[in-house]
Design a protein around this motif. Structure first.
Motif, PDB file in Angstrom:
ATOM      1  N   GLN A  78       8.248   6.303   7.733  1.00  9.63           N
ATOM      2  CA  GLN A  78       7.170   6.807   8.766  1.00  9.63           C
ATOM      3  C   GLN A  78       6.641   5.359   9.360  1.00  9.63           C
ATOM      4  O   GLN A  78       6.609   5.560  10.623  1.00  9.63           O
ATOM      5  CB  GLN A  78       6.467   7.645   8.383  1.00  9.63           C
ATOM      6  CG  GLN A  78       5.772   8.321   9.603  1.00  9.63           C
ATOM      7  CD  GLN A  78       6.464   9.033  10.512  1.00  9.63           C
ATOM      8  OE1 GLN A  78       7.142   9.596  10.368  1.00  9.63           O
ATOM      9  NE2 GLN A  78       6.328   8.484  11.852  1.00  9.63           N
ATOM     10  N   ARG A  79       6.196   4.622   8.441  1.00  5.43           N
ATOM     11  CA  ARG A  79       5.294   3.293   8.814  1.00  5.43           C
ATOM     12  C   ARG A  79       6.539   2.404   9.491  1.00  5.43           C
ATOM     13  O   ARG A  79       6.078   1.727  10.591  1.00  5.43           O
ATOM     14  CB  ARG A  79       4.655   2.816   7.658  1.00  5.43           C
ATOM     15  CG  ARG A  79       3.712   1.423   7.866  1.00  5.43           C
ATOM     16  CD  ARG A  79       2.716   1.976   8.911  1.00  5.43           C
ATOM     17  NE  ARG A  79       1.456   1.576   8.483  1.00  5.43           N
ATOM     18  CZ  ARG A  79       0.688   1.116   7.482  1.00  5.43           C
ATOM     19  NH1 ARG A  79       1.324   0.682   6.496  1.00  5.43           N
ATOM     20  NH2 ARG A  79      -0.520   1.197   7.402  1.00  5.43           N
ATOM     21  N   GLU A  87       0.872  -1.200  -0.045  1.00  2.65           N
ATOM     22  CA  GLU A  87      -0.096  -0.159  -0.038  1.00  2.65           C
ATOM     23  C   GLU A  87       0.847   1.544  -0.017  1.00  2.65           C
ATOM     24  O   GLU A  87       0.215   2.337  -0.182  1.00  2.65           O
ATOM     25  CB  GLU A  87      -0.942  -0.023   1.210  1.00  2.65           C
ATOM     26  CG  GLU A  87      -0.244   0.074   2.558  1.00  2.65           C
ATOM     27  CD  GLU A  87      -1.134   0.060   3.780  1.00  2.65           C
ATOM     28  OE1 GLU A  87      -1.004   0.965   4.575  1.00  2.65           O
ATOM     29  OE2 GLU A  87      -1.975  -0.979   4.183  1.00  2.65           O
ATOM     30  N   MET A  88       2.122   1.223   0.304  1.00  2.00           N
ATOM     31  CA  MET A  88       2.749   2.492   0.120  1.00  2.00           C
ATOM     32  C   MET A  88       3.528   2.834  -1.056  1.00  2.00           C
ATOM     33  O   MET A  88       4.032   2.018  -1.578  1.00  2.00           O
ATOM     34  CB  MET A  88       3.867   2.288   1.526  1.00  2.00           C
ATOM     35  CG  MET A  88       3.157   2.290   2.804  1.00  2.00           C
ATOM     36  SD  MET A  88       4.624   1.480   3.957  1.00  2.00           S
ATOM     37  CE  MET A  88       4.038  -0.321   3.771  1.00  2.00           C
ATOM     38  N   ASP A  89       3.018   4.280  -1.262  1.00  2.00           N
ATOM     39  CA  ASP A  89       3.750   4.716  -2.693  1.00  2.00           C
ATOM     40  C   ASP A  89       4.924   5.627  -2.710  1.00  2.00           C
ATOM     41  O   ASP A  89       5.565   5.688  -3.605  1.00  2.00           O
ATOM     42  CB  ASP A  89       2.490   5.437  -3.296  1.00  2.00           C
ATOM     43  CG  ASP A  89       1.298   4.611  -3.633  1.00  2.00           C
ATOM     44  OD1 ASP A  89       1.381   3.516  -4.021  1.00  2.00           O
ATOM     45  OD2 ASP A  89       0.274   5.110  -3.281  1.00  2.00           O
ATOM     46  N   SER A  90       5.272   5.904  -1.449  1.00  2.00           N
ATOM     47  CA  SER A  90       6.555   6.717  -1.269  1.00  2.00           C
ATOM     48  C   SER A  90       7.437   6.420  -0.165  1.00  2.00           C
ATOM     49  O   SER A  90       6.972   5.376   0.850  1.00  2.00           O
ATOM     50  CB  SER A  90       6.195   8.200  -0.998  1.00  2.00           C
ATOM     51  OG  SER A  90       5.597   8.136   0.425  1.00  2.00           O
ATOM     52  N   ARG A 115       9.087   8.154   2.105  1.00  2.00           N
ATOM     53  CA  ARG A 115       8.617   8.919   3.292  1.00  2.00           C
ATOM     54  C   ARG A 115       7.559   8.321   4.014  1.00  2.00           C
ATOM     55  O   ARG A 115       7.615   8.074   5.171  1.00  2.00           O
ATOM     56  CB  ARG A 115       8.069  10.351   2.983  1.00  2.00           C
ATOM     57  CG  ARG A 115       7.771  11.236   4.069  1.00  2.00           C
ATOM     58  CD  ARG A 115       7.384  12.614   3.554  1.00  2.00           C
ATOM     59  NE  ARG A 115       7.944  13.557   4.686  1.00  2.00           N
ATOM     60  CZ  ARG A 115       7.883  14.806   4.556  1.00  2.00           C
ATOM     61  NH1 ARG A 115       7.307  15.132   3.396  1.00  2.00           N
ATOM     62  NH2 ARG A 115       8.320  15.550   5.420  1.00  2.00           N
ATOM     63  N   GLN A 116       6.393   7.741   3.255  1.00  2.00           N
ATOM     64  CA  GLN A 116       5.482   7.060   3.898  1.00  2.00           C
ATOM     65  C   GLN A 116       5.971   5.784   4.677  1.00  2.00           C
ATOM     66  O   GLN A 116       5.697   5.437   5.612  1.00  2.00           O
ATOM     67  CB  GLN A 116       4.231   6.589   2.926  1.00  2.00           C
ATOM     68  CG  GLN A 116       3.262   5.871   3.562  1.00  2.00           C
ATOM     69  CD  GLN A 116       2.183   5.855   2.463  1.00  2.00           C
ATOM     70  OE1 GLN A 116       2.525   5.789   1.158  1.00  2.00           O
ATOM     71  NE2 GLN A 116       0.723   5.546   2.677  1.00  2.00           N
ATOM     72  N   PHE A 117       6.833   5.067   3.499  1.00  2.00           N
ATOM     73  CA  PHE A 117       7.204   3.719   4.201  1.00  2.00           C
ATOM     74  C   PHE A 117       8.253   3.835   5.367  1.00  2.00           C
ATOM     75  O   PHE A 117       8.068   3.028   6.635  1.00  2.00           O
ATOM     76  CB  PHE A 117       8.226   3.068   3.088  1.00  2.00           C
ATOM     77  CG  PHE A 117       8.821   1.786   3.776  1.00  2.00           C
ATOM     78  CD1 PHE A 117       8.174   0.667   3.853  1.00  2.00           C
ATOM     79  CD2 PHE A 117      10.023   1.989   3.870  1.00  2.00           C
ATOM     80  CE1 PHE A 117       8.930  -0.489   4.281  1.00  2.00           C
ATOM     81  CE2 PHE A 117      10.970   0.964   4.422  1.00  2.00           C
ATOM     82  CZ  PHE A 117      10.181  -0.425   4.433  1.00  2.00           C
ATOM     83  N   ASN A 151       7.209   3.632  13.089  1.00  2.00           N
ATOM     84  CA  ASN A 151       5.862   3.283  13.913  1.00  2.00           C
ATOM     85  C   ASN A 151       5.660   2.040  14.536  1.00  2.00           C
ATOM     86  O   ASN A 151       5.314   1.802  15.411  1.00  2.00           O
ATOM     87  CB  ASN A 151       4.773   4.251  13.207  1.00  2.00           C
ATOM     88  CG  ASN A 151       4.652   5.413  13.331  1.00  2.00           C
ATOM     89  OD1 ASN A 151       5.346   6.332  13.731  1.00  2.00           O
ATOM     90  ND2 ASN A 151       3.860   6.197  12.278  1.00  2.00           N
TER      91      ASN A 151
END
Length: 101
Positions: A67-68, A58-61, A63-65, A71
């Motif tokens: 952070q996930r 589901e992650m497209d970037s 930065r998103q990865f 977390n």
């Protein structure tokens, strides 16, 4: 006969291992851990694995990865992976990941 079978299995394992490293650009250490990898390297490898095997990612970037991943470290550790975080000189995080036996 048994020794020949082991050698054949080991050769196939080495071939698959080398193919994985070449395809996904992630190199495992001799003990099977990932040592000092960037979140960018993990992101690219996981995205390729998902694409190659028809898995949902589901992650497209990056930065998103990143952070996930940060977390979810406790969840990852709860799944019996040990994650060590170190930093390069200018704060870039490096991850060492190994399974707990």
């Amino acid at each position: 006969m048994e020794a020949d079978r082991k050698d054949m299995y080991n050769d196939r394992w080495v071939d698959h291992f080398q193919e994985f490293v070449a395809r996904y650009q992630i190199k495992f250490e001799e003990d099977g851990c990932l040592k000092e990898v960037l979140s960018r390297e993990l992101f690219v490898a996981l995205k390729r694995v998902a694409r190659d095997f028809g898995l949902w990612f589901e992650m497209d970037s990056l930065r998103q990865f990143a952070q996930r991943f940060a977390n979810d470290l406790e969840t990852i550790r709860g799944a019996r992976f040990d994650v060590f975080i170190s930093q390069k000189r200018y704060g870039t995080k490096l991850y060492t990941i190994q399974t707990l036996d």
